[in-house]
Design a protein around this motif. Structure first.
Motif, PDB file in Angstrom:
ATOM      1  N   SER A 224     -10.337  -5.861  11.213  1.00 52.16           N
ATOM      2  CA  SER A 224      -9.110  -5.322  10.628  1.00 52.16           C
ATOM      3  C   SER A 224      -9.017  -3.846  10.981  1.00 52.16           C
ATOM      4  CB  SER A 224      -9.109  -5.486   9.103  1.00 52.16           C
ATOM      5  OG  SER A 224      -9.171  -6.859   8.742  1.00 52.16           O
TER       6      SER A 224
ATOM      7  N   LEU B   5      -7.101  -0.474  10.490  1.00 56.91           N
ATOM      8  CA  LEU B   5      -6.271   0.063   9.413  1.00 56.91           C
ATOM      9  C   LEU B   5      -5.304   1.120   9.904  1.00 56.91           C
ATOM     10  CD1 LEU B   5      -8.745  -1.222   7.955  1.00 56.91           C
ATOM     11  CD2 LEU B   5      -8.538   0.602   6.265  1.00 56.91           C
TER      12      LEU B   5
ATOM     13  N   TYR C  24       0.049  -5.328   2.137  1.00 58.01           N
ATOM     14  CA  TYR C  24      -0.670  -4.051   2.148  1.00 58.01           C
ATOM     15  C   TYR C  24      -2.060  -4.182   1.542  1.00 58.01           C
ATOM     16  CZ  TYR C  24       3.987  -2.004   2.724  1.00 58.01           C
ATOM     17  OH  TYR C  24       5.243  -1.692   3.175  1.00 58.01           O
ATOM     18  N   GLY C  25      -2.994  -3.429   2.099  1.00 57.55           N
ATOM     19  CA  GLY C  25      -4.254  -3.200   1.428  1.00 57.55           C
ATOM     20  C   GLY C  25      -4.049  -2.078   0.433  1.00 57.55           C
TER      21      GLY C  25
ATOM     22  N   LEU D  70      -9.399  -2.553  -1.077  1.00 53.81           N
ATOM     23  CA  LEU D  70      -9.281  -3.992  -0.898  1.00 53.81           C
ATOM     24  C   LEU D  70      -8.302  -4.246   0.238  1.00 53.81           C
ATOM     25  CD1 LEU D  70     -10.507  -6.491  -2.329  1.00 53.81           C
ATOM     26  CD2 LEU D  70      -8.341  -6.709  -3.540  1.00 53.81           C
ATOM     27  N   LEU D  71      -8.736  -5.044   1.191  1.00 61.24           N
ATOM     28  CA  LEU D  71      -7.870  -5.389   2.321  1.00 61.24           C
ATOM     29  C   LEU D  71      -6.718  -6.264   1.858  1.00 61.24           C
ATOM     30  CD1 LEU D  71     -10.631  -6.176   4.977  1.00 61.24           C
ATOM     31  CD2 LEU D  71      -9.193  -4.137   4.862  1.00 61.24           C
ATOM     32  N   PRO D  72      -5.637  -6.355   2.648  1.00 62.67           N
ATOM     33  CA  PRO D  72      -4.513  -7.223   2.271  1.00 62.67           C
ATOM     34  C   PRO D  72      -4.822  -8.693   2.541  1.00 62.67           C
ATOM     35  CG  PRO D  72      -4.056  -6.188   4.374  1.00 62.67           C
ATOM     36  CD  PRO D  72      -5.360  -5.610   3.871  1.00 62.67           C
TER      37      PRO D  72
ATOM     38  N   GLN E 215      -4.981  -6.804  -7.473  1.00 64.22           N
ATOM     39  CA  GLN E 215      -5.518  -6.079  -6.324  1.00 64.22           C
ATOM     40  C   GLN E 215      -6.124  -4.743  -6.761  1.00 64.22           C
ATOM     41  OE1 GLN E 215      -2.573  -4.667  -3.486  1.00 64.22           O
ATOM     42  NE2 GLN E 215      -3.836  -5.395  -1.778  1.00 64.22           N
TER      43      GLN E 215
ATOM     44  N   ARG F 208      -1.633   2.804  -0.079  1.00 67.56           N
ATOM     45  CA  ARG F 208      -1.526   1.513   0.577  1.00 67.56           C
ATOM     46  C   ARG F 208      -1.681   1.713   2.083  1.00 67.56           C
ATOM     47  NH1 ARG F 208       4.991   0.198   0.133  1.00 67.56           N
ATOM     48  NH2 ARG F 208       5.608   1.688   1.744  1.00 67.56           N
TER      49      ARG F 208
ATOM     50  N   THR G 240      -2.860  -3.500   7.996  1.00 67.73           N
ATOM     51  CA  THR G 240      -3.936  -3.794   8.925  1.00 67.73           C
ATOM     52  C   THR G 240      -3.400  -4.647  10.060  1.00 67.73           C
ATOM     53  OG1 THR G 240      -4.611  -5.837   7.785  1.00 67.73           O
ATOM     54  CG2 THR G 240      -5.739  -3.797   7.140  1.00 67.73           C
TER      55      THR G 240
END
Length: 172
Positions: free
Chosen positions: A98, A100, A117-118, A132-134, A145, A165, A168
């Protein structure tokens, strides 16, 4: 055939975990993926269970290729939730890269969408952060989240945080 960055991560794990060699990204890949970017590497078992996930929100090396090498080793050996990956596990690992985008501040949960979005939470008093990743399976709401990101960083639910936010680009 997997994306070249995924293949690079796999080659990194084979060289470092299986063969115990120091490994650097090949010059051709460093040239192809020359711009620095933050990366998370996620490792899963053949059954899809999380086996390791580590990355950064700012690039720590001089190229995307070098970042993938560094974070691949970290995901396999330094994720505190897991024991280090064993050589016999490497061939069956599923690898996800991923890349970013730069984090952007948001003012409210309404600006978040866990599918798109993460999220990064940053504790105001000392800068401690959780991420936290999306598109994480089972994470359906922005509230959930943010709660998970807070818990990952040991930030209390009532502590003031700044929200960011990011997007990725995912390669598998």
């Amino acid at each position: 055939m997997s994306h070249p960055l995924v293949e690079l991560a796999r080659q990194t794990l084979e060289e470092t975990i299986v063969h115990h060699h120091r490994f650097s990204a090949p010059a051709a890949l460093v040239q192809e993926f020359s711009l620095p970017a933050p990366v998370f590497v996620t490792l899963r078992t053949a059954e899809g269970e999380l086996r390791g996930c580590i990355g950064s929100v700012v690039a720590t090396t001089d190229s995307l290729a070098a970042e993938v090498v560094a974070e691949s080793v970290a995901a396999a050996t330094r994720d505190p939730r897991f024991t280090p990956v064993e050589p016999a596990e490497v061939p069956s690992l599923q690898i996800e890269i991923s890349v970013l985008s730069p984090p952007e501040p948001v003012d409210s949960l309404a600006a978040l969408d866990p599918a798109r979005y993460g999220v990064m939470v940053v504790r105001q008093r000392d800068g401690r952060r959780g991420l936290l990743l999306p598109a994480i399976e089972g994470v359906e709401t922005a509230e959930m989240q943010v709660k998970i990101a807070r818990r990952k960083a040991a930030i209390g639910e009532q502590e003031p945080v700044r929200l960011f936010r990011f997007c990725t680009k995912k390669y598998e």
